[in-house]
Design a protein around this motif. Structure first.
Motif, PDB file in Angstrom:
ATOM      1  N   SER A 107    -149.543 -62.567  -4.672  1.00 25.03           N
ATOM      2  CA  SER A 107    -148.899 -63.680  -3.972  1.00 25.03           C
ATOM      3  C   SER A 107    -148.836 -64.855  -4.930  1.00 25.03           C
ATOM      4  CB  SER A 107    -149.660 -64.045  -2.701  1.00 25.03           C
ATOM      5  OG  SER A 107    -150.965 -64.454  -3.007  1.00 25.03           O
ATOM      6  N   GLY A 108    -147.695 -65.479  -5.007  1.00 29.74           N
ATOM      7  CA  GLY A 108    -147.519 -66.611  -5.908  1.00 29.74           C
ATOM      8  C   GLY A 108    -147.084 -66.157  -7.287  1.00 29.74           C
ATOM      9  N   ALA A 109    -146.486 -67.075  -8.008  1.00 31.13           N
ATOM     10  CA  ALA A 109    -145.920 -66.777  -9.320  1.00 31.13           C
ATOM     11  C   ALA A 109    -146.976 -66.327 -10.327  1.00 31.13           C
ATOM     12  CB  ALA A 109    -145.182 -68.003  -9.847  1.00 31.13           C
ATOM     13  N   THR A 110    -148.164 -66.950 -10.299  1.00 31.24           N
ATOM     14  CA  THR A 110    -149.209 -66.610 -11.267  1.00 31.24           C
ATOM     15  C   THR A 110    -149.666 -65.173 -11.083  1.00 31.24           C
ATOM     16  OG1 THR A 110    -149.946 -68.909 -11.324  1.00 31.24           O
ATOM     17  CG2 THR A 110    -151.494 -67.253 -12.122  1.00 31.24           C
ATOM     18  N   GLU A 111    -149.933 -64.768  -9.832  1.00 32.75           N
ATOM     19  CA  GLU A 111    -150.393 -63.401  -9.579  1.00 32.75           C
ATOM     20  C   GLU A 111    -149.293 -62.383  -9.871  1.00 32.75           C
ATOM     21  OE1 GLU A 111    -152.210 -62.892  -5.771  1.00 32.75           O
ATOM     22  OE2 GLU A 111    -153.697 -64.449  -6.158  1.00 32.75           O
ATOM     23  N   MET A 112    -148.046 -62.715  -9.547  1.00 29.75           N
ATOM     24  CA  MET A 112    -146.946 -61.794  -9.834  1.00 29.75           C
ATOM     25  C   MET A 112    -146.796 -61.587 -11.337  1.00 29.75           C
ATOM     26  SD  MET A 112    -144.048 -62.720  -7.064  1.00 29.75           S
ATOM     27  CE  MET A 112    -144.478 -62.954  -5.354  1.00 29.75           C
ATOM     28  N   ALA A 113    -146.915 -62.675 -12.106  1.00 31.51           N
ATOM     29  CA  ALA A 113    -146.835 -62.560 -13.561  1.00 31.51           C
ATOM     30  C   ALA A 113    -148.013 -61.745 -14.104  1.00 31.51           C
ATOM     31  CB  ALA A 113    -146.804 -63.942 -14.197  1.00 31.51           C
ATOM     32  N   ALA A 114    -149.205 -61.985 -13.564  1.00 33.63           N
ATOM     33  CA  ALA A 114    -150.389 -61.240 -13.995  1.00 33.63           C
ATOM     34  C   ALA A 114    -150.218 -59.755 -13.708  1.00 33.63           C
ATOM     35  CB  ALA A 114    -151.633 -61.786 -13.298  1.00 33.63           C
ATOM     36  N   ASP A 115    -149.613 -59.420 -12.584  1.00 37.12           N
ATOM     37  CA  ASP A 115    -149.384 -58.025 -12.227  1.00 37.12           C
ATOM     38  C   ASP A 115    -148.347 -57.404 -13.159  1.00 37.12           C
ATOM     39  OD1 ASP A 115    -149.572 -55.644 -10.713  1.00 37.12           O
ATOM     40  OD2 ASP A 115    -147.828 -56.239  -9.524  1.00 37.12           O
ATOM     41  N   THR A 117    -147.488 -58.176 -16.156  1.00 39.43           N
ATOM     42  CA  THR A 117    -147.927 -58.052 -17.550  1.00 39.43           C
ATOM     43  C   THR A 117    -149.140 -57.136 -17.710  1.00 39.43           C
ATOM     44  OG1 THR A 117    -149.345 -60.010 -17.383  1.00 39.43           O
ATOM     45  CG2 THR A 117    -147.066 -60.355 -18.123  1.00 39.43           C
ATOM     46  N   GLY A 118    -149.634 -56.567 -16.611  1.00 42.31           N
ATOM     47  CA  GLY A 118    -150.781 -55.669 -16.683  1.00 42.31           C
ATOM     48  C   GLY A 118    -152.118 -56.369 -16.684  1.00 42.31           C
ATOM     49  N   MET A 119    -152.126 -57.692 -16.463  1.00 49.39           N
ATOM     50  CA  MET A 119    -153.381 -58.439 -16.492  1.00 49.39           C
ATOM     51  C   MET A 119    -154.330 -58.008 -15.375  1.00 49.39           C
ATOM     52  SD  MET A 119    -154.212 -62.524 -16.309  1.00 49.39           S
ATOM     53  CE  MET A 119    -152.986 -62.936 -17.516  1.00 49.39           C
TER      54      MET A 119
END
Length: 157
Positions: A107-115, A117-119
């Motif tokens: 949820s949210g841009a930070t978590e979507m980006a983390a997902d 990129t494999g973070m």
């Protein structure tokens, strides 16, 4: 939802690995980004996390728990959606495979980006490695809960 599956072999008996995993309040000792876990009762925990500068609080419910075998949970409150199971497989008297499978809805841009990129995947892998180090260094569990929680039943057995 993203599926994350990770496993680690630990050099402790299955009972020791399982017992330590039931000590939810120790999770900040080996889980990156977990600031606090408060156990509310046998089935419910309140989590505080801070990942990528984003602080979240949410509650989880254990929906299935069988000693030395598995713990299954799901979120019940908060803006984090996840569910998963951790399984404990006896390899031999002194070794256990701990397998974690979880579905996470970023949820949210930070978590979507983390997902994307494999973070998230790498973070869970790191948490599993840190659990291995944590339990092996301790040499034994810090506590235990050996109750049984069955799916669809709000009572513990």
């Amino acid at each position: 939802m993203s599926m994350i599956k990770k496993a680690v072999d630990v050099d402790v008996p299955v009972r020791t690995a399982y017992n330590q995993w039931t000590q939810f309040e120790t999770f900040p000792d080996f889980m990156e980004g977990v600031e606090e876990v408060r156990q509310l009762d046998d089935r419910h925990n309140h989590w505080t996390t801070k990942i990528g500068g984003v602080r979240r609080e949410f509650d989880t419910e254990i929906v299935d728990q069988l000693p030395d075998d598995r713990i299954t949970w799901r979120t019940t409150t908060g803006d984090t959606s996840q569910k998963g199971t951790v399984r404990f497989e006896r390899i031999d008297d002194m070794h256990t495979r701990v397998e974690l499978a979880m579905e996470v809805e970023p949820s949210g841009a930070t978590e979507m980006a983390a997902d994307m990129t494999g973070m998230l995947d790498r973070r869970v892998q790191g948490d599993m490695k840190r659990f291995k180090q944590y339990i092996e260094r301790r040499g034994g569990e810090s506590g235990e809960w050996r109750g049984r929680i069955t799916p669809g039943n709000s009572d513990t057995i």
